[in-house]
Design a protein around this motif. Structure first.
Motif, mmCIF file in Angstrom:
data_model
loop_
_atom_site.group_PDB
_atom_site.id
_atom_site.type_symbol
_atom_site.label_atom_id
_atom_site.label_comp_id
_atom_site.label_asym_id
_atom_site.label_seq_id
_atom_site.Cartn_x
_atom_site.Cartn_y
_atom_site.Cartn_z
ATOM 1 N N SER A 50 0.772 -1.324 0.228
ATOM 2 C CA SER A 50 0.271 -0.255 0.062
ATOM 3 C C SER A 50 0.806 1.413 -0.164
ATOM 4 C CB SER A 50 -1.188 -0.138 1.345
ATOM 5 O OG SER A 50 -1.921 -1.338 0.831
ATOM 6 N N ALA A 51 1.677 1.104 0.589
ATOM 7 C CA ALA A 51 2.744 2.567 0.683
ATOM 8 C C ALA A 51 3.580 2.375 -0.013
ATOM 9 C CB ALA A 51 4.018 1.868 1.762
ATOM 10 N N LYS A 52 4.223 1.548 -1.454
ATOM 11 C CA LYS A 52 4.723 1.776 -2.704
ATOM 12 C C LYS A 52 3.871 2.053 -3.706
ATOM 13 C CE LYS A 52 8.350 -1.541 -2.195
ATOM 14 N NZ LYS A 52 9.030 -2.401 -2.859
ATOM 15 N N LYS A 53 2.258 1.462 -4.141
ATOM 16 C CA LYS A 53 0.747 1.858 -3.921
ATOM 17 C C LYS A 53 0.473 3.549 -3.901
ATOM 18 C CE LYS A 53 -4.230 1.474 -5.463
ATOM 19 N NZ LYS A 53 -4.903 0.895 -4.631
ATOM 20 N N THR A 54 1.003 4.119 -2.835
ATOM 21 C CA THR A 54 0.117 5.641 -2.551
ATOM 22 C C THR A 54 1.988 6.375 -3.065
ATOM 23 O OG1 THR A 54 -1.254 4.885 -1.324
ATOM 24 C CG2 THR A 54 -0.441 7.135 -1.139
ATOM 25 N N TYR A 55 3.107 6.239 -2.139
ATOM 26 C CA TYR A 55 3.874 7.039 -2.566
ATOM 27 C C TYR A 55 4.852 6.421 -3.496
ATOM 28 C CZ TYR A 55 1.481 8.796 1.757
ATOM 29 O OH TYR A 55 1.156 8.604 2.517
ATOM 30 N N ILE A 109 14.167 10.579 10.993
ATOM 31 C CA ILE A 109 13.010 9.967 11.330
ATOM 32 C C ILE A 109 11.954 10.353 10.573
ATOM 33 C CG2 ILE A 109 11.340 8.976 12.146
ATOM 34 C CD1 ILE A 109 13.563 7.247 13.153
ATOM 35 N N ARG A 110 12.065 12.145 11.696
ATOM 36 C CA ARG A 110 11.034 13.461 11.028
ATOM 37 C C ARG A 110 11.452 13.860 10.169
ATOM 38 N NH1 ARG A 110 12.587 16.422 16.716
ATOM 39 N NH2 ARG A 110 11.182 15.053 17.995
ATOM 40 N N ARG A 111 12.481 14.022 9.349
ATOM 41 C CA ARG A 111 12.417 14.540 8.008
ATOM 42 C C ARG A 111 11.748 13.300 6.493
ATOM 43 N NH1 ARG A 111 17.860 14.588 7.609
ATOM 44 N NH2 ARG A 111 17.957 12.924 6.395
ATOM 45 N N LYS A 112 11.843 12.296 6.365
ATOM 46 C CA LYS A 112 11.595 10.908 6.167
ATOM 47 C C LYS A 112 9.846 11.520 6.737
ATOM 48 C CE LYS A 112 14.831 8.959 4.059
ATOM 49 N NZ LYS A 112 15.614 9.392 2.707
ATOM 50 N N LEU A 113 9.588 11.035 7.556
ATOM 51 C CA LEU A 113 7.947 11.167 7.807
ATOM 52 C C LEU A 113 7.293 12.383 7.599
ATOM 53 C CD1 LEU A 113 7.122 9.879 11.252
ATOM 54 C CD2 LEU A 113 6.889 8.544 9.121
ATOM 55 N N GLY A 118 4.393 15.005 2.592
ATOM 56 C CA GLY A 118 4.725 15.884 1.744
ATOM 57 C C GLY A 118 3.192 15.993 1.244
ATOM 58 N N PRO A 119 3.144 14.961 -0.144
ATOM 59 C CA PRO A 119 2.248 15.303 -1.079
ATOM 60 C C PRO A 119 1.042 14.714 -0.042
ATOM 61 C CG PRO A 119 3.930 13.851 -1.400
ATOM 62 C CD PRO A 119 3.595 13.865 0.413
ATOM 63 N N ASN A 120 0.747 14.825 1.055
ATOM 64 C CA ASN A 120 -1.145 15.240 1.710
ATOM 65 C C ASN A 120 -1.180 13.512 0.726
ATOM 66 O OD1 ASN A 120 -0.409 17.296 2.829
ATOM 67 N ND2 ASN A 120 -0.444 18.505 0.579
ATOM 68 N N PHE A 125 -3.409 6.378 1.401
ATOM 69 C CA PHE A 125 -2.511 5.634 1.855
ATOM 70 C C PHE A 125 -3.323 4.577 2.860
ATOM 71 C CE2 PHE A 125 0.953 4.386 5.187
ATOM 72 C CZ PHE A 125 1.489 3.332 4.341
ATOM 73 N N VAL A 126 -4.249 5.338 3.595
ATOM 74 C CA VAL A 126 -5.201 4.908 4.875
ATOM 75 C C VAL A 126 -6.192 4.141 4.037
ATOM 76 C CG1 VAL A 126 -6.797 4.851 6.694
ATOM 77 C CG2 VAL A 126 -4.878 6.171 6.635
#
Length: 551
Positions: A50-55, A109-113, A118-120, A125-126
């Protein structure tokens, strides 16, 4: 110790490396190696797909999207779910679990999150996770529990207040609507407006619920906050059934209407004393040309004669099944409580804020103040009229003219109070009930929810993976004890070895032989799933050192 991957880090520094691939270093007595037990069931939640599909991927750098998500998963498994929790775990220990020389620092971690958020696409994703959940486990999607959750904010920013049920006060907060399946595992979460009722939220989510059902029967279960016959009619029109408590008091069922009926789930039988009959609910406006809605009312009688009434549109299910699913709504509350304690459900994952919608219509505080003044004026009027009544009672033999002369001051006070009530009543009528937010609180802000949605998605997947592990050992270990056993196993050390293209993971025994035998059974089941470590072709094989016989 793993060799430092200096060359790759230098390439990543100059944007010449897409991401570092996992490379495992073999070793014995490695800390927290038991946390790898979560990965086979985590793969079944669809978190990585799902993460790959979204981001798709993150910008070029040393840590990939999968590595960042895995870091958050392992932090949640260690009960340090916030980014700051990485400071309490040695980077080399966490890096071993990722197949890297060391894990992210907190700032990374904060920068990656932030990059992920960022793309809203947090809602997307959910939604991708919920669709995967519905496709993989359609049997548990027959009943969907919906409820609101208030996440309290204790900072200094000006946020709108919401009523917090568990503390019985109003506090600055963010309101979310959660959906869980019939086992209590989370399916999706959406951010709600503070002033939105559960009725309006369910109505807003109807298209999403219909898409999630994919033509199958779906029954939405919620509490009295969602009571609305017109909403029920809209749900039935959209082919979505409902189960809820009756909000208004109704006549109790007679004793001869009750019967005993049992319902079995997971090998456990539940006996209920029920009454079952049909009722009609009046609609405030016509729906499909109908002014009433035919429903089914099921009443449960408890010890002492107390009756709890349930209304539903399901006519095909047994009365005991409907009653059991309604009372199992507490599984969702159990998730909230467990997630607050172990997965930082209410914590701030981001300190950034966004401006609230200035055109959002909110309750007008001026009307509330005017209504309070009107109540005071009405009280003063009633006291003045009562005083006149007492004076009149005491002077029954006095003529009316003489009475008015003697009580002229009291009459004047009453007339003045009556005119004040009329004036304030007109003032309350003229004041609009709702006004744009910009006219009363232009400085109001909202917490940035994108990063919270991302961390919600990761942690709810971790919770579902942990629940799946607990269910795997449930036949030989009670559910509550199973979760405690898993928390111990996740923190166990172990040996890591690569043999014939497989990742051999040998975990230290647990604190008691009986618990160790349960872990042995779990390792056998996980090994038989032949799950590969994310982003690799290494099949994970689990075992326990000094394996005892299963008693």
């Amino acid at each position: 110790m793993p060799e430092p991957r200096t060359k790759e880090r230098v390439l990543a520094r100059f944007g010449l490396l897409e991401s570092a691939t996992p490379v495992f270093t073999q070793g014995a007595g490695l800390a927290r190696l038991g946390s790898l037990l979560i990965l086979p069931t985590l793969a079944q939640t669809g978190l990585f797909s799902s993460a790959k599909k979204t981001y798709h991927s993150l910008s070029d750098g040393f840590y990939s999207l999968s590595a960042t998500i895995l870091t958050m998963v392992f932090l949640a498994v260690f009960r340090e779910p916030l980014a700051e929790g990485a400071t309490r775990i040695p980077p080399s220990d966490l890096g071993r679990l990722l197949g890297l020389d060391r894990a992210h620092e907190v700032k990374t971690i904060r920068r990656k999150l932030s990059e992920i958020a960022g793309p809203n696409k947090g809602s997307e994703f959910v939604n991708a996770l919920s669709e995967y959940h519905a496709e993989q486990d359609p049997d548990v999607m027959g009943y969907l529990y919906l409820d609101g959750h208030v996440r309290v904010y204790s900072g200094k920013r000006d946020l709108q207040k919401a009523h917090v049920t568990r503390t019985r006060i109003a506090a600055p907060a963010t309101v979310e609507t959660w959906a869980t399946d019939q086992r209590g595992d989370p399916v999706f979460v959406v951010t709600s407006e503070l002033s939105a009722s559960l009725v309006s939220e369910i109505r807003r989510l109807l298209p999403s619920l219909k898409a999630l059902a994919k033509g199958h029967t779906m029954t939405v279960v919620f509490d009295r906050g969602g009571w609305s016959p017109n909403l029920f009619a809209e749900m039935v029109r959209n082919k979505i059934d409902f189960v809820t408590y009756v909000k208004n008091k109704r006549t109790k069922e007679p004793d001869d209407a009750f019967f005993e009926e049992s319902f079995s789930e997971d090998g456990v039988s539940y006996l209920y004393e029920l009454a079952d009959r049909s009722i009609c609910l009046n609609l405030t406006k016509e729906v499909d040309g109908q002014k009433t809605l035919s429903c089914r009312q099921i009443t449960r009688r408890r010890e002492g004669g107390r009756q709890t009434q349930i209304v539903t549109s399901r006519t095909d299910a047994s009365a005991s099944e409907i009653a059991h699913r309604m009372f199992a709504r507490w599984r969702q509350e159990n998730y909230f409580r467990y997630a607050r304690e172990h997965f930082a459900l209410d914590a701030l994952d981001s300190y950034s804020f966004v401006g609230d919608d200035p055109f959002r219509m909110v309750p007008n505080p001026a009307k509330k103040r005017a209504q309070a003044e009107l109540r005071k004026a009405r009280l003063a009027l009633s006291q003045a009229e009562a005083a006149i009544g007492i004076a009149l009672e005491e002077s029954k033999r006095t003529s009316l003219v003489k009475f008015k002369t003697q009580n002229a001051k009291l009459t004047a006070i009453t007339e003045k109070a009556r005119s004040e009530v009329d004036r304030l009543g007109q003032e309350v009528h003229d004041i609009p009930t709702r006004v744009p937010l910009s006219s009363i609180r232009p400085e109001e802000v909202l917490m940035d929810e994108e990063r919270k949605l991302v961390t919600h998605a990761i942690r709810m997947s971790t919770y579902k993976a942990e629940s799946a592990l607990a269910r795997m050992i449930a036949p030989i270990c009670p559910m509550d004890e199973a979760r405690a056993l898993l928390r111990e196993a996740f923190n166990c050390a172990g040996d890591l070895q690569i043999v014939d293209g497989a990742l051999e993971i040998r975990i230290d025994p647990l604190s008691a032989p009986r618990r160790t035998s349960v872990l042995v059974s779990l390792c056998e089941q996980l090994t038989s799933s032949k799950t590969c470590y994310p982003e690799t072709n290494l099949v994970m094989r689990f075992s326990v050192k000094d394996r005892p016989g299963i008693s």
